[in-house]
Design an enzyme around this catalytic site. Structure first.
Site, PDB file in Angstrom:
ATOM      1  N   LEU B  77      20.747  44.197 -36.194  1.00 26.49           N
ATOM      2  CA  LEU B  77      21.005  42.839 -36.697  1.00 26.49           C
ATOM      3  C   LEU B  77      20.974  41.800 -35.577  1.00 26.49           C
ATOM      4  O   LEU B  77      21.008  40.598 -35.830  1.00 26.49           O
ATOM      5  CB  LEU B  77      22.352  42.785 -37.433  1.00 26.49           C
ATOM      6  CG  LEU B  77      22.416  43.600 -38.737  1.00 26.49           C
ATOM      7  CD1 LEU B  77      23.801  43.497 -39.366  1.00 26.49           C
ATOM      8  CD2 LEU B  77      21.358  43.139 -39.729  1.00 26.49           C
ATOM      9  N   HIS B 195      19.719  58.917 -29.841  1.00 26.77           N
ATOM     10  CA  HIS B 195      18.321  58.496 -29.681  1.00 26.77           C
ATOM     11  C   HIS B 195      17.704  59.510 -28.713  1.00 26.77           C
ATOM     12  O   HIS B 195      17.915  59.428 -27.508  1.00 26.77           O
ATOM     13  CB  HIS B 195      18.286  57.068 -29.109  1.00 26.77           C
ATOM     14  CG  HIS B 195      16.925  56.581 -28.728  1.00 26.77           C
ATOM     15  ND1 HIS B 195      16.290  55.567 -29.388  1.00 26.77           N
ATOM     16  CD2 HIS B 195      16.079  56.956 -27.742  1.00 26.77           C
ATOM     17  CE1 HIS B 195      15.107  55.338 -28.827  1.00 26.77           C
ATOM     18  NE2 HIS B 195      14.964  56.170 -27.818  1.00 26.77           N
ATOM     19  N   HIS B 248      16.015  58.660 -36.071  1.00 27.00           N
ATOM     20  CA  HIS B 248      14.544  58.548 -36.163  1.00 27.00           C
ATOM     21  C   HIS B 248      13.756  59.727 -35.594  1.00 27.00           C
ATOM     22  O   HIS B 248      13.015  59.583 -34.630  1.00 27.00           O
ATOM     23  CB  HIS B 248      14.051  57.241 -35.535  1.00 27.00           C
ATOM     24  CG  HIS B 248      14.677  56.848 -34.219  1.00 27.00           C
ATOM     25  ND1 HIS B 248      14.788  57.715 -33.145  1.00 27.00           N
ATOM     26  CD2 HIS B 248      15.236  55.680 -33.820  1.00 27.00           C
ATOM     27  CE1 HIS B 248      15.365  57.079 -32.146  1.00 27.00           C
ATOM     28  NE2 HIS B 248      15.657  55.860 -32.528  1.00 27.00           N
ATOM     29  N   ASN B 294       9.568  52.592 -30.964  1.00 29.48           N
ATOM     30  CA  ASN B 294      10.144  53.712 -30.230  1.00 29.48           C
ATOM     31  C   ASN B 294      11.132  54.470 -31.118  1.00 29.48           C
ATOM     32  O   ASN B 294      12.088  53.865 -31.602  1.00 29.48           O
ATOM     33  CB  ASN B 294      10.872  53.186 -28.978  1.00 29.48           C
ATOM     34  CG  ASN B 294      11.205  54.298 -28.015  1.00 29.48           C
ATOM     35  OD1 ASN B 294      10.587  55.354 -28.042  1.00 29.48           O
ATOM     36  ND2 ASN B 294      12.197  54.071 -27.167  1.00 29.48           N
ATOM     37  N   ASP B 321      15.614  51.721 -39.027  1.00 27.88           N
ATOM     38  CA  ASP B 321      15.405  51.243 -37.649  1.00 27.88           C
ATOM     39  C   ASP B 321      14.814  49.829 -37.674  1.00 27.88           C
ATOM     40  O   ASP B 321      13.972  49.485 -36.836  1.00 27.88           O
ATOM     41  CB  ASP B 321      14.533  52.197 -36.838  1.00 27.88           C
ATOM     42  CG  ASP B 321      14.667  51.961 -35.337  1.00 27.88           C
ATOM     43  OD1 ASP B 321      15.465  51.095 -34.925  1.00 27.88           O
ATOM     44  OD2 ASP B 321      13.963  52.643 -34.563  1.00 27.88           O
ATOM     45  N   GLY B 340       9.429  47.925 -31.765  1.00 27.66           N
ATOM     46  CA  GLY B 340      10.208  47.821 -32.993  1.00 27.66           C
ATOM     47  C   GLY B 340       9.458  47.170 -34.128  1.00 27.66           C
ATOM     48  O   GLY B 340       8.505  46.406 -33.924  1.00 27.66           O
TER      49      GLY B 340
END
Lengths: 334, 455
Positions: B77, B195, B248, B294, B321, B340
């Site tokens: 955000l 991650h 992810h 990524n 993501d 992104g």
């Protein structure tokens, strides 16, 4: 052909056309008056985000011999070092009337980005982008190879290709834009390519390339090759563990005096030794090899101007090979 | 998943107290039987056929599917710090339009969400915006620096009641630090969302390492850099008996490792993004940084393995993501561009296209992977519940037959970096109910829910 971004985009007729046009341009360079009026009033910008005096002056000479106006823009000390984006820089240059942007950039794909983004209308010529491609280097190498191959075959080079010619490209393939551009172009022209490198300096994905991969330079040379293209190796690769030491690299993958003697003893008198420069003498190539009659290093530099003249001419005139004027006395500039 | 959901948070979040009653008539409940849903006082009051309710606003849901409100475990955000890229307000508007009733706000803000103060700030911004429950994710390490643990307990005990901790964007690569984090969060039933990216193997990495990177001359991001961290982490989670969530997942090999770990009973959950279920590194040939992300876009073989893993439950949830960036961060050379993609407003449609229309899963599975499981992993009360009487009225109404063309300039997110721009997608969110209040009606933003006073 609007842009020259990659040799992978060049169909064989396009490639032969550029080389044939370069033969004509080469003839101009041998005259006392080395200038054609074909790009008079056109503006070529050399936009260099990475230092490369050799490539820049080669493009500058090529554009000037075609009577174009040349603007050199180096990123260092410019608005770029103040944070200006590629987009703004290119649009600024186009607003000043650039018809072609010759771009050298440290980032792979920057020329493709410039050509494909819609930011500018100008023709884009890739003068080397990151570790991607360097198409005019491959064209000048192909030009040099074609003359060698034609001579070996007893023919004129115009209109011919490289069918059956064996070319070894040796060194840091992973980081080499020259190797990639040469691979696609030489395959298009019919040559057989062998990439010779330490396994650490070959991309993982190169297993699927249309070439032979070898880790053994001596075996490649013993098998017989018509040209050996030595690539520049940066000593700092050693620090990133690509190879243990420059000495070990040189002995296994350098074109040293022992290999020159072996080649001389093999009876393959026509085999040439190429290097795109700048050379690291004593690392990937010995002085004896670089200065031997087999070396085409200076021919490559000379041919670079002719090939770049041909590329700029064809791109900016929108011409085809048949439309390219034979340089006549009437067309030569005063 | 075999773990029990024993300790959930009990907060009611934002809720409608306007008193309006809604009757959703004739919706297919999670793709199954049709029923009416009576929504009153923030709850699903009744489920049945031919329900009548005097004074209720009737919503004709003929042809629509009612789903439990979607929950995103992985949202950026950008606030505080990068309000030029996104704010809690704009990001949660996008979430509501995308069918989400709750989002987990990642910790890589500026300042980093590594203290109770920052997570409470984000939480409060979410409550006052009123478009979705905003659940802050806490950083694992101070400043995402990977050196010492952030005050995980303080964030857990704060008003934001953080349960998910992540240094997302950066891998907790130090094995000792990762072990300690996994152990420590057991004290408050937390989970570490990793991650997975071995930093040394991805120094300067630009895209998936493979045949395309070899041609494009770009530094590769090898699959092994993800897989080796996941392998290490599942073994650590087993050793200390802790909960691990893998963000992810992007490679076929990662799916295999997680499948193996689950078979051994290790408490691992995994997430996949919508874009990794569809797009491949072939798109990078354009050098258009809209495809820079990524972990990177992988190969078609990876895409197929991710879909299969999601279908068989190896991968538990969809995480968007969602990563908005200002246009200048993408209008540049690939190597200079930010990583992104936006995702909140396309997630449902992309999952419908890749998973449902391909026949791999049904809408009930969709509800599991986009609502029930993410709510359970994040320990969110009031979210991810079945559409039954008494449940909090977090509901998404979808028209599965709709088709629309993605236009990033028409989105509510500030980010214009959608990799799906120009593609035609199936499925449209018609309405979103957040605790009984319609944040979205007729496919457009309605009004935010008014926060209730916290007890």
């Amino acid at each position: 052909m609007k842009h020259l971004l990659s040799t992978a985009d060049l169909a064989k007729p396009d490639a032969v056309q550029i080389l044939d046009t370069a033969e004509e341009m080469s003839a101009v360079s041998l005259r006392e008056v080395k200038k054609l009026p074909v790009l008079r009033g056109r503006t070529v910008v050399n936009l260099f985000f990475e230092d490369s005096t050799r490539t820049r002056i080669s493009f500058e000479a090529a554009a000037k011999r075609l009577s174009a106006d040349v603007i050199n823009f180096a990123a260092k000390g410019s608005s770029v070092s103040k944070g200006e984006s590629l987009k703004d820089t290119a649009q600024t240059l186009e607003a000043m009337g650039a018809d072609a942007v010759v771009i050298r950039h440290w980032a792979s794909g920057a020329p493709a980005r410039l050509a494909g983004s819609g930011w500018i209308e100008a023709t884009v010529v890739n003068a080397g982008d990151g570790t991607h491609e360097h198409p005019t280097q491959a064209l000048l190498d192909a030009f040099t190879l074609r003359r060698t191959w034609a001579k070996l075959n007893g023919t004129a080079s115009t209109g011919t290709d490289l069918a059956g010619m064996k070319v070894a490209i040796v060194g840091d393939i992973l980081h080499s834009r020259v190797a990639r551009s040469n691979l696609w172009l030489l395959r298009t022209l019919g040559a057989e390519v062998t990439m010779v490198a330490p396994p650490t300096l070959l991309p993982v994905g190169s297993r699927e390339w249309p070439c032979t991969i070898s880790y053994d330079l001596d075996a490649t040379l013993a098998a017989g090759t018509d040209a050996v293209m030595m690539l520049r190796v940066q000593g700092e690769r050693m620090n990133a563990a690509y190879f243990p030491s420059t000495q070990e690299y040189s002995s296994r993958w350098g074109f040293n005096d022992l290999r020159l003697a072996a080649l001389d003893a093999s009876g393959r008198d026509g085999t040439i030794i190429m290097h795109p420069g700048p050379m690291n003498r004593g690392l990937e190539i010995s002085s004896a090899a670089a200065d031997s009659p087999r070396s085409t290093v200076l021919d490559q530099v000379r041919n670079g101007v002719a090939v770049r003249m041909a590329a700029l001419y064809l791109l900016l005139s929108g011409g085809t090979a048949s439309a390219a004027p034979a340089p006549t006395a009437a067309q030569e500039a005063k | 998943m075999t773990e029990s959901n024993t300790e959930t948070t009990t907060e009611t979040n934002t809720a409608s107290t306007t008193g309006t009653t809604y009757l959703i008539r004739g919706a297919s409940l999670t793709g199954g039987d049709r029923a009416d849903l009576l929504v009153r006082d923030g709850k699903i009051a009744e489920v049945g056929s031919a329900l009548g309710a005097a004074g209720a606003v009737v919503i004709d849901a003929d042809g629509l599917i009612a789903l439990p409100g979607m929950v995103d475990l992985h949202t950026h955000l950008r606030e505080p710090g990068r309000e030029d890229a996104e704010t809690v307000e704009t990001g949660t508007r996008a979430a509501a339009l995308g069918g989400f009733t709750a989002v987990h706000a990642m910790a890589n803000s500026s300042p980093v969400a590594d203290t109770a103060g920052v997570v409470e700030q984000v939480y409060t911004l979410g409550r006052s915006a009123g478009w979705a429950d905003v659940r802050p994710v806490g950083a694992v390490t101070v400043g995402l620096a990977g050196e010492r643990l952030a005050e995980l307990g303080a964030m857990a005990d704060s008003r934001a009641r953080v349960r998910v901790f992540s240094d997302d964007g950066i891998c907790v690569s130090d094995p000792v630090l990762m072990r300690r984090a996994l152990e420590y969060v057991k004290a408050f039933d937390g989970v570490i969302a990793q991650h997975a990216q071995e930093p040394r193997l991805t120094d300067g990495a630009q895209m998936n390492e493979g045949t395309v990177s070899a041609v494009l001359g770009m530094t590769g991001w090898p699959a092994v850099a993800e897989e080796s961290i996941i392998a290490r982490d599942v073994l650590l989670a087993q050793h200390v008996d802790s909960r691990l969530h893998v963000c992810h997942v992007s490679t076929a090999g990662s799916v295999e490792i997680i499948r193996w770990a689950k078979a051994r009973g290790i408490k691992v959950t995994a997430e996949v993004t919508p874009h990794h279920l569809w797009l491949t590194d072939e798109l990078v040939r354009s050098y258009d940084p809209v495809y820079k992300v990524n972990p990177p876009l992988r190969t078609d073989e990876d895409v197929q393995a991710l879909r299969a893993g999601l279908a068989d439950g190896t991968i538990d949830v969809i995480g968007t993501d969602h990563a908005p960036h200002p246009s200048e961060a993408k209008e540049c050379e690939w190597a200079q561009a930010a990583m992104g993609m936006t995702g909140l407003e396309t997630a449902l449609s992309v999952v419908q296209h890749t998973m449902i229309e391909s026949g791999l899963i049904g809408w009930a599975d969709f509800a599991r992977i986009t609502s029930a499981m993410p709510a359970r992993i994040g320990r969110l009360a009031g979210q991810g519940q079945p559409l039954a009487a008494g449940a909090a009225a977090n509901i998404t109404l979808v028209d599965p037959a709709a088709r629309w063309t993605v236009d990033p300039s028409a989105m509510a997110t500030k980010g214009r970096n959608s990799p799906f721009a120009g593609r035609q997608l199936p499925g449209r969110v018609v309405a979103t109910f957040l605790n009984g209040h319609p944040t979205v009606l007729d496919g457009a933003l309605n009004t935010p829910a008014r926060p209730v006073r916290e007890g």
